[in-house]
Design an enzyme around this catalytic site. Structure first.
Site, PDB file in Angstrom:
ATOM      1  N   CYS A 170      36.423  51.536  65.028  1.00  0.00           N
ATOM      2  CA  CYS A 170      35.266  50.667  65.254  1.00  0.00           C
ATOM      3  C   CYS A 170      33.932  51.343  64.974  1.00  0.00           C
ATOM      4  O   CYS A 170      32.887  50.689  65.086  1.00  0.00           O
ATOM      5  CB  CYS A 170      35.297  50.123  66.675  1.00  0.00           C
ATOM      6  SG  CYS A 170      36.753  49.090  66.983  1.00  0.00           S
ATOM      7  N   HIS A 310      26.848  49.393  71.569  1.00  0.00           N
ATOM      8  CA  HIS A 310      28.172  48.976  71.125  1.00  0.00           C
ATOM      9  C   HIS A 310      28.558  47.732  71.913  1.00  0.00           C
ATOM     10  O   HIS A 310      29.006  46.747  71.342  1.00  0.00           O
ATOM     11  CB  HIS A 310      29.177  50.108  71.337  1.00  0.00           C
ATOM     12  CG  HIS A 310      30.548  49.809  70.829  1.00  0.00           C
ATOM     13  ND1 HIS A 310      30.838  49.707  69.481  1.00  0.00           N
ATOM     14  CD2 HIS A 310      31.712  49.567  71.482  1.00  0.00           C
ATOM     15  CE1 HIS A 310      32.120  49.423  69.332  1.00  0.00           C
ATOM     16  NE2 HIS A 310      32.671  49.334  70.526  1.00  0.00           N
ATOM     17  N   GLU A 321      29.095  53.524  78.078  1.00  0.00           N
ATOM     18  CA  GLU A 321      27.831  53.513  77.335  1.00  0.00           C
ATOM     19  C   GLU A 321      26.626  53.665  78.248  1.00  0.00           C
ATOM     20  O   GLU A 321      25.684  54.404  77.945  1.00  0.00           O
ATOM     21  CB  GLU A 321      27.687  52.196  76.570  1.00  0.00           C
ATOM     22  CG  GLU A 321      28.173  52.238  75.165  1.00  0.00           C
ATOM     23  CD  GLU A 321      27.696  51.033  74.405  1.00  0.00           C
ATOM     24  OE1 GLU A 321      26.790  51.186  73.564  1.00  0.00           O
ATOM     25  OE2 GLU A 321      28.218  49.938  74.652  1.00  0.00           O
ATOM     26  N   LYS A 342      27.312  41.724  69.992  1.00  0.00           N
ATOM     27  CA  LYS A 342      28.706  41.264  70.038  1.00  0.00           C
ATOM     28  C   LYS A 342      28.851  40.053  70.944  1.00  0.00           C
ATOM     29  O   LYS A 342      29.831  39.311  70.833  1.00  0.00           O
ATOM     30  CB  LYS A 342      29.625  42.398  70.508  1.00  0.00           C
ATOM     31  CG  LYS A 342      29.804  43.531  69.500  1.00  0.00           C
ATOM     32  CD  LYS A 342      30.798  44.557  70.014  1.00  0.00           C
ATOM     33  CE  LYS A 342      30.986  45.710  69.034  1.00  0.00           C
ATOM     34  NZ  LYS A 342      29.802  46.583  68.947  1.00  0.00           N
ATOM     35  N   HIS A 347      33.305  41.044  67.828  1.00  0.00           N
ATOM     36  CA  HIS A 347      33.565  42.440  67.453  1.00  0.00           C
ATOM     37  C   HIS A 347      34.404  42.460  66.181  1.00  0.00           C
ATOM     38  O   HIS A 347      35.608  42.225  66.210  1.00  0.00           O
ATOM     39  CB  HIS A 347      34.299  43.134  68.596  1.00  0.00           C
ATOM     40  CG  HIS A 347      34.434  44.611  68.432  1.00  0.00           C
ATOM     41  ND1 HIS A 347      34.079  45.285  67.282  1.00  0.00           N
ATOM     42  CD2 HIS A 347      34.917  45.572  69.280  1.00  0.00           C
ATOM     43  CE1 HIS A 347      34.333  46.581  67.431  1.00  0.00           C
ATOM     44  NE2 HIS A 347      34.832  46.768  68.626  1.00  0.00           N
ATOM     45  N   PHE A 406      38.326  53.329  69.057  1.00  0.00           N
ATOM     46  CA  PHE A 406      39.617  53.869  69.451  1.00  0.00           C
ATOM     47  C   PHE A 406      39.883  55.170  68.693  1.00  0.00           C
ATOM     48  O   PHE A 406      39.542  55.303  67.513  1.00  0.00           O
ATOM     49  CB  PHE A 406      40.729  52.871  69.137  1.00  0.00           C
ATOM     50  CG  PHE A 406      40.814  51.719  70.095  1.00  0.00           C
ATOM     51  CD1 PHE A 406      40.039  51.674  71.237  1.00  0.00           C
ATOM     52  CD2 PHE A 406      41.683  50.671  69.855  1.00  0.00           C
ATOM     53  CE1 PHE A 406      40.122  50.615  72.129  1.00  0.00           C
ATOM     54  CE2 PHE A 406      41.784  49.607  70.732  1.00  0.00           C
ATOM     55  CZ  PHE A 406      41.002  49.569  71.872  1.00  0.00           C
TER      56      PHE A 406
END
Length: 423
Positions: A170, A310, A321, A342, A347, A406
């Site tokens: 990502c 994010h 975050e 998002k 996403h 990830f």
């Protein structure tokens, strides 16, 4: 020797609810959402049945039937967005030595939709254990290797320099643009066409995220399903799309009187070397990436006007975050607006980092901070200013945008106004 600075001079965004940079900006600045029930296939067997789909057809953007047949949907996103970004930049790539024009494409999952569709054909809908290859399309190899994305974009823009695919989950989008900026900065190329594309809304992707319960099971109101930083959040909403940019040396851009959206002032990436999907609560690796990106930009935390998060909408990411922003920005974190787009466009895995760079550059362009949609019930552990529901007018001259993926990937980029002076 004078340091080469990197200008972002062309941009295109193909995102859910906003095909084209103007429509994209209108959507996110108005706080509207593009999430809906999945229409690409029957989602009834799955836990999560919502997504942010883009109303995109490559044929309507000038691709020939043969090109559309040859390319996976993600590759079509990439080719169209890259070509439009070049047009937007006003750069005459034909007047530059081809080997001085490079391409970098970010993608987390490559040709997922093409592979998924072809497997259904050669396996007769999953009935055959031993698939019959004779039913596969002749260009199946292009679906198998993500490098075909870079080749397609390079052919489309006439770039004969470095052509690379970056696939870091990502963070692929932000890492691809960061890599492209470094090639311009070091003088390896004159122009980089850089961006990312993913089209992951397929049964196989949905099944994978269902298995680890990363996507939201909220189906009653799809437009309100993505809730970053909200206390009721329960997973992200899958999306798709692309964003591409033209990157060139700043002085060169000024000489041709190009419109400069922003300077790519700093970039860094780190890994937590910890867990494939888990995150440490203290956000140390993201904080380190932020610290290094700011140092490269020769900026202090107090210089950051807006943080494009994010903000996936999972419990652990949003808390991770928040901790990273506090660790890297100190007390300034509490005075800095933070938001997640998002909440509006979902996403899109590897593509989202590039789409978020576009949002950051446009926030600078219009001096507007886009909101975090669907943020009604703040999580006490997420206690920063997340710009709930409504956009905010304010001077935006420096943006920090971050990505988390990830595998433990943590990336940060600093965009700055091109007129700033560097001591």
């Amino acid at each position: 020797m004078t340091e080469r600075r990197v200008a972002l001079t062309g941009m295109e965004v193909l995102a859910p609810g906003g095909l084209g940079r103007a429509e994209f900006w209108r959507l996110i600045s108005e706080g509207r959402t593009a999430t809906r029930g999945i229409t690409f296939f029957d989602p009834a067997p799955f836990r999560s049945r919502v997504a942010a789909e883009a109303d995109f057809c490559g044929l309507e953007y000038g691709l020939s039937p043969q090109e559309a047949r040859r390319m996976d949907r993600a590759a079509q996103f990439a080719v169209v967005a890259a070509g439009n970004a070049v047009d937007d930049s006003g750069a005459d790539l034909g007047g530059i030595a081809p080997h001085r024009v490079g391409v970098v494409v970010g993608s987390a999952v490559g040709a997922t939709m093409g592979l998924d569709e072809e497997y259904r054909v050669v396996s007769d809908g999953g009935r055959l254990d031993l698939v019959d290859h004779r039913y596969a399309v002749p260009h199946l190899y292009n679906f198998l290797v993500p490098s075909s994305f870079a080749a397609e974009v390079a052919w489309a823009v006439g770039g004969e320099g470095p052509a690379t695919v970056v696939s870091t989950g990502c963070t692929s989008g932000i890492d691809a643009v960061g890599y492209g900026a470094e090639l311009v900065r070091e003088g390896s190329v004159d122009v980089m066409v850089a961006g990312a594309a993913d089209a992951p809304i397929s049964p196989i992707t949905l099944a994978c995220f269902d298995a680890i319960k990363a996507t939201t099971p909220r189906t009653d109101a799809p437009e309100r399903a993505s809730r970053p930083f909200d206390g009721t959040r329960n997973g992200f909403v899958l999306g798709e799309g692309a964003a591409f940019f033209v990157l060139e040396e700043l002085e060169s851009a000024r000489r041709r009187d190009a419109h400069v959206y922003a300077e790519i002032a700093g970039y860094a990436t780190r890994s937590n070397a910890y867990h494939m999907t888990g995150l440490r609560r203290d956000g140390a690796e993201m904080a380190e990436a932020i610290r290094v990106a700011l140092a490269e930009a020769r900026m202090n935390p107090e210089d950051v006007d807006y943080v494009n998060a994010h903000g996936s909408g999972t419990k652990q990411n949003d808390r991770h975050e928040t901790a990273a922003f506090k660790k890297s920005l100190g007390e300034h974190a509490f005075r800095t607006p933070v938001s997640s787009i998002k909440s509006m466009v979902g996403h899109s895995l590897g593509a989202i980092g590039a789409i978020e760079i576009a949002a950051s550059a446009l926030a600078m362009e219009y001096d507007v901070v886009p909101p975090t949609a669907n943020l009604h019930t703040p999580d006490p552990e997420c206690d920063l200013d997340y710009v709930p529901l409504t956009a905010r007018d304010q001077l935006v001259d420096a943006v920090l945008t971050v990505g988390s993926g990830f595998g433990g990937f943590q990336s940060a980029m600093v965009l700055a106004g091109p007129e700033r002076s560097i001591v």
